[in-house]
Write an enzyme that holds these catalytic residues in place. Structure first.
Site, PDB file in Angstrom:
ATOM      1  N   LYS A   1       4.129   8.295  -2.466  1.00  0.00           N
ATOM      2  CA  LYS A   1       5.490   8.604  -2.945  1.00  0.00           C
ATOM      3  C   LYS A   1       5.688   8.078  -4.372  1.00  0.00           C
ATOM      4  O   LYS A   1       6.174   8.792  -5.240  1.00  0.00           O
ATOM      5  CB  LYS A   1       6.539   7.991  -1.990  1.00  0.00           C
ATOM      6  CG  LYS A   1       6.390   8.477  -0.552  1.00  0.00           C
ATOM      7  CD  LYS A   1       7.441   7.904   0.374  1.00  0.00           C
ATOM      8  CE  LYS A   1       7.335   6.420   0.606  1.00  0.00           C
ATOM      9  NZ  LYS A   1       6.097   5.987   1.311  1.00  0.00           N
TER      10      LYS A   1
ATOM     11  N   ARG B   1      15.372   6.101   5.615  1.00  0.00           N
ATOM     12  CA  ARG B   1      14.263   5.796   6.528  1.00  0.00           C
ATOM     13  C   ARG B   1      14.693   5.700   7.974  1.00  0.00           C
ATOM     14  O   ARG B   1      13.868   5.458   8.843  1.00  0.00           O
ATOM     15  CB  ARG B   1      13.674   4.422   6.200  1.00  0.00           C
ATOM     16  CG  ARG B   1      12.710   4.443   5.106  1.00  0.00           C
ATOM     17  CD  ARG B   1      12.074   3.074   4.974  1.00  0.00           C
ATOM     18  NE  ARG B   1      11.752   2.919   3.589  1.00  0.00           N
ATOM     19  CZ  ARG B   1      10.564   2.619   3.129  1.00  0.00           C
ATOM     20  NH1 ARG B   1       9.590   2.365   3.940  1.00  0.00           N
ATOM     21  NH2 ARG B   1      10.360   2.540   1.845  1.00  0.00           N
TER      22      ARG B   1
ATOM     23  N   ARG C   1      -4.655  -0.943  -3.051  1.00  0.00           N
ATOM     24  CA  ARG C   1      -3.662  -0.865  -4.143  1.00  0.00           C
ATOM     25  C   ARG C   1      -3.550  -2.212  -4.875  1.00  0.00           C
ATOM     26  O   ARG C   1      -3.524  -3.265  -4.250  1.00  0.00           O
ATOM     27  CB  ARG C   1      -2.288  -0.492  -3.571  1.00  0.00           C
ATOM     28  CG  ARG C   1      -1.173  -0.559  -4.629  1.00  0.00           C
ATOM     29  CD  ARG C   1       0.111   0.068  -4.182  1.00  0.00           C
ATOM     30  NE  ARG C   1       0.614  -0.421  -2.918  1.00  0.00           N
ATOM     31  CZ  ARG C   1       1.601   0.154  -2.254  1.00  0.00           C
ATOM     32  NH1 ARG C   1       2.192   1.228  -2.737  1.00  0.00           N
ATOM     33  NH2 ARG C   1       2.005  -0.347  -1.105  1.00  0.00           N
TER      34      ARG C   1
ATOM     35  N   ARG D   1       0.354  -6.559  -3.221  1.00  0.00           N
ATOM     36  CA  ARG D   1       1.624  -6.834  -2.546  1.00  0.00           C
ATOM     37  C   ARG D   1       1.369  -7.604  -1.253  1.00  0.00           C
ATOM     38  O   ARG D   1       0.405  -7.303  -0.540  1.00  0.00           O
ATOM     39  CB  ARG D   1       2.343  -5.517  -2.217  1.00  0.00           C
ATOM     40  CG  ARG D   1       3.159  -4.978  -3.372  1.00  0.00           C
ATOM     41  CD  ARG D   1       3.719  -3.591  -3.179  1.00  0.00           C
ATOM     42  NE  ARG D   1       4.249  -3.246  -1.882  1.00  0.00           N
ATOM     43  CZ  ARG D   1       4.772  -2.061  -1.584  1.00  0.00           C
ATOM     44  NH1 ARG D   1       4.850  -1.118  -2.525  1.00  0.00           N
ATOM     45  NH2 ARG D   1       5.224  -1.793  -0.381  1.00  0.00           N
TER      46      ARG D   1
ATOM     47  N   ARG E   1       3.511  -1.228   9.572  1.00  0.00           N
ATOM     48  CA  ARG E   1       4.447  -0.370   8.821  1.00  0.00           C
ATOM     49  C   ARG E   1       4.309   1.090   9.246  1.00  0.00           C
ATOM     50  O   ARG E   1       5.299   1.814   9.338  1.00  0.00           O
ATOM     51  CB  ARG E   1       4.193  -0.513   7.307  1.00  0.00           C
ATOM     52  CG  ARG E   1       4.716  -1.839   6.750  1.00  0.00           C
ATOM     53  CD  ARG E   1       4.058  -2.223   5.438  1.00  0.00           C
ATOM     54  NE  ARG E   1       4.278  -1.272   4.363  1.00  0.00           N
ATOM     55  CZ  ARG E   1       3.572  -1.263   3.224  1.00  0.00           C
ATOM     56  NH1 ARG E   1       2.613  -2.157   3.029  1.00  0.00           N
ATOM     57  NH2 ARG E   1       3.840  -0.377   2.304  1.00  0.00           N
TER      58      ARG E   1
HETATM   59  P1  AP5 Z   1       1.724   4.778  -3.623  1.00  0.00           P
HETATM   60  O1  AP5 Z   1       2.101   5.937  -4.475  1.00  0.00           O
HETATM   61  O2  AP5 Z   1       2.052   3.410  -4.113  1.00  0.00           O
HETATM   62  O3  AP5 Z   1       2.232   5.027  -2.108  1.00  0.00           O
HETATM   63  P2  AP5 Z   1       3.677   4.969  -1.498  1.00  0.00           P
HETATM   64  O4  AP5 Z   1       3.836   6.114  -0.570  1.00  0.00           O
HETATM   65  O5  AP5 Z   1       4.707   4.826  -2.570  1.00  0.00           O
HETATM   66  O6  AP5 Z   1       3.500   3.635  -0.641  1.00  0.00           O
HETATM   67  P3  AP5 Z   1       4.464   2.375  -0.427  1.00  0.00           P
HETATM   68  O7  AP5 Z   1       3.617   1.314   0.223  1.00  0.00           O
HETATM   69  O8  AP5 Z   1       5.152   1.964  -1.697  1.00  0.00           O
HETATM   70  O9  AP5 Z   1       5.482   2.951   0.579  1.00  0.00           O
HETATM   71  P4  AP5 Z   1       6.380   2.207   1.551  1.00  0.00           P
HETATM   72  O10 AP5 Z   1       7.357   3.252   1.883  1.00  0.00           O
HETATM   73  O11 AP5 Z   1       5.693   1.563   2.693  1.00  0.00           O
HETATM   74  O12 AP5 Z   1       6.902   0.942   0.694  1.00  0.00           O
HETATM   75  P5  AP5 Z   1       8.222   0.684  -0.153  1.00  0.00           P
HETATM   76  O13 AP5 Z   1       7.824  -0.027  -1.365  1.00  0.00           O
HETATM   77  O14 AP5 Z   1       9.040   1.913  -0.252  1.00  0.00           O
HETATM   78  O15 AP5 Z   1       0.126   4.865  -3.373  1.00  0.00           O
HETATM   79  C1  AP5 Z   1      -0.538   3.878  -2.621  1.00  0.00           C
HETATM   80  C2  AP5 Z   1      -1.950   3.640  -3.228  1.00  0.00           C
HETATM   81  O16 AP5 Z   1      -2.731   4.824  -3.063  1.00  0.00           O
HETATM   82  C3  AP5 Z   1      -1.931   3.351  -4.732  1.00  0.00           C
HETATM   83  O17 AP5 Z   1      -2.947   2.431  -5.007  1.00  0.00           O
HETATM   84  C4  AP5 Z   1      -2.239   4.726  -5.394  1.00  0.00           C
HETATM   85  O18 AP5 Z   1      -2.933   4.569  -6.618  1.00  0.00           O
HETATM   86  C5  AP5 Z   1      -3.119   5.373  -4.327  1.00  0.00           C
HETATM   87  N1  AP5 Z   1      -2.898   6.815  -4.209  1.00  0.00           N
HETATM   88  C6  AP5 Z   1      -1.705   7.464  -4.216  1.00  0.00           C
HETATM   89  N2  AP5 Z   1      -1.884   8.794  -4.047  1.00  0.00           N
HETATM   90  C7  AP5 Z   1      -3.226   8.980  -3.914  1.00  0.00           C
HETATM   91  C8  AP5 Z   1      -4.061  10.126  -3.710  1.00  0.00           C
HETATM   92  N3  AP5 Z   1      -3.517  11.365  -3.603  1.00  0.00           N
HETATM   93  N4  AP5 Z   1      -5.407   9.957  -3.617  1.00  0.00           N
HETATM   94  C9  AP5 Z   1      -5.948   8.707  -3.725  1.00  0.00           C
HETATM   95  N5  AP5 Z   1      -5.221   7.569  -3.922  1.00  0.00           N
HETATM   96  C10 AP5 Z   1      -3.873   7.704  -4.022  1.00  0.00           C
HETATM   97  O19 AP5 Z   1       9.009  -0.297   0.833  1.00  0.00           O
HETATM   98  C11 AP5 Z   1       8.497  -1.589   1.103  1.00  0.00           C
HETATM   99  C12 AP5 Z   1       9.313  -2.205   2.230  1.00  0.00           C
HETATM  100  O20 AP5 Z   1      10.694  -2.341   1.829  1.00  0.00           O
HETATM  101  C13 AP5 Z   1       9.365  -1.424   3.537  1.00  0.00           C
HETATM  102  O21 AP5 Z   1       8.241  -1.674   4.371  1.00  0.00           O
HETATM  103  C14 AP5 Z   1      10.671  -1.951   4.146  1.00  0.00           C
HETATM  104  O22 AP5 Z   1      10.459  -3.220   4.707  1.00  0.00           O
HETATM  105  C15 AP5 Z   1      11.573  -2.126   2.935  1.00  0.00           C
HETATM  106  N6  AP5 Z   1      12.384  -0.920   2.678  1.00  0.00           N
HETATM  107  C16 AP5 Z   1      12.246  -0.069   1.621  1.00  0.00           C
HETATM  108  N7  AP5 Z   1      13.127   0.946   1.724  1.00  0.00           N
HETATM  109  C17 AP5 Z   1      13.829   0.717   2.862  1.00  0.00           C
HETATM  110  C18 AP5 Z   1      14.860   1.447   3.527  1.00  0.00           C
HETATM  111  N8  AP5 Z   1      15.358   2.606   3.022  1.00  0.00           N
HETATM  112  N9  AP5 Z   1      15.348   0.946   4.697  1.00  0.00           N
HETATM  113  C19 AP5 Z   1      14.869  -0.209   5.212  1.00  0.00           C
HETATM  114  N10 AP5 Z   1      13.881  -0.939   4.634  1.00  0.00           N
HETATM  115  C20 AP5 Z   1      13.369  -0.478   3.468  1.00  0.00           C
END
Ligand code: AP5
Length: 213
Positions: free
Chosen positions: A14, A88, A127, A160, A171
């Site tokens: 994402k 979410r 990552r 992270r 997760r």
């Molecule tokens: P990346 O693009 O960073 O992936 P992502 O989908 O953004 O993953 P996140 O871990 O950030 O998602 P998440 O939803 O778990 O965490 P968030 O920070 O939102 O890519 C990942 C890796 O893969 C990178 O190294 C990239 O280079 C590589 N990559 C990407 N695309 C690729 C491809 N096509 N091919 C190869 N490699 C690739 O949330 C963190 C925490 O916050 C949650 O767990 C929760 O506790 C809390 N939180 C956040 N939002 C909420 C909410 N709305 N409600 C409640 N809690 C929340």
């Protein structure tokens, strides 16, 4: 005001896709990033959020809804929002509908990044990010040019705390249980575009740009 949602499990890409959509005029809103900023500042909200995030659990709905409400109410007319990681839960999705109605906004599309679990685990555990400029790398798929150093800042990249294999599996389970019901919710509204997110970074970015172009 128009909004697009990027929906998908942890590691689906994402954040990586968002980078190119910002170039197309979207304002990128990542609730995960907003929460990490609160953690870094050491605010009471950040301290509470950290306890949950580090163990792979969600932060309470009222906390994230409050952050989004604030942003939407202050948004200039014509703003295009890209929501990454919000909503979410069903409660968050229903509240977003209410908020959009209040500000006369429109939810145009929900882009769903589909990706198998084992690919997600490999992406998340590989990552690394730069604490100074926020650049995100992957040690295998998008490596920095030297060791584990940021190409822009030259500093050591970090992992992270919630990116361990154990926490990412947790997760993914929480996503399946609490977020995947949103797919049907938005399918009924005929808003969902499926993208095969197991492709390369360039292919996934191009597919999303094509869908939203
Ligand atoms: P990346 O693009 O960073 O992936 P992502 O989908 O953004 O993953 P996140 O871990 O950030 O998602 P998440 O939803 O778990 O965490 P968030 O920070 O939102 O890519 C990942 C890796 O893969 C990178 O190294 C990239 O280079 C590589 N990559 C990407 N695309 C690729 C491809 N096509 N091919 C190869 N490699 C690739 O949330 C963190 C925490 O916050 C949650 O767990 C929760 O506790 C809390 N939180 C956040 N939002 C909420 C909410 N709305 N409600 C409640 N809690 C929340």
């Amino acid at each position: 005001m128009n909004a697009v949602i990027l929906l998908g499990p942890p590691g689906a890409g994402k954040g990586t896709v968002s980078e190119v959509l910002v170039d197309q005029g979207f304002k990128h809103i990542s609730t995960g990033q907003l929460l990490r900023e609160q953690i870094a500042l050491g605010t009471p909200q950040g301290i509470e959020a950290r306890k949950r995030i580090d163990h792979g659990n969600f932060v309470p709905d009222e906390v994230v809804i409050g952050m989004i409400q604030d942003l939407l109410e202050k948004a200039p007319e014509g703003q295009k929002f890209l929501f990454d990681g919000f909503p979410r839960t069903m409660a968050q999705a229903e509240k977003l509908d209410d908020l959009l109605e209040q500000v006369k906004g429109n939810l145009g599309r929900v882009v769903l990044l589909d990706c198998p679990d084992e690919v997600l685990v490999e992406r998340i555990t590989g990552r690394r990010s730069c604490d100074k400029c926020g650049s995100v790398y992957h040690m295998k798929f998008n490596p920095p040019s030297q060791g584990e150093q940021c190409d822009e800042e030259g500093c050591q990249l970090t992992q992270r705390p919630d990116d361990t294999e154990e926490t990412v599996r947790k997760r993914i389970g929480v996503y399946e249980e609490r977020t995947s019901p949103l797919i049907d919710f938005y399918e009924e509204k005929k808003l969902v575009e499926h993208i095969d997110a197991s492709q390369s970074i360039d292919e996934v970015r191009a597919a999303v740009v094509q869908q939203l172009g």
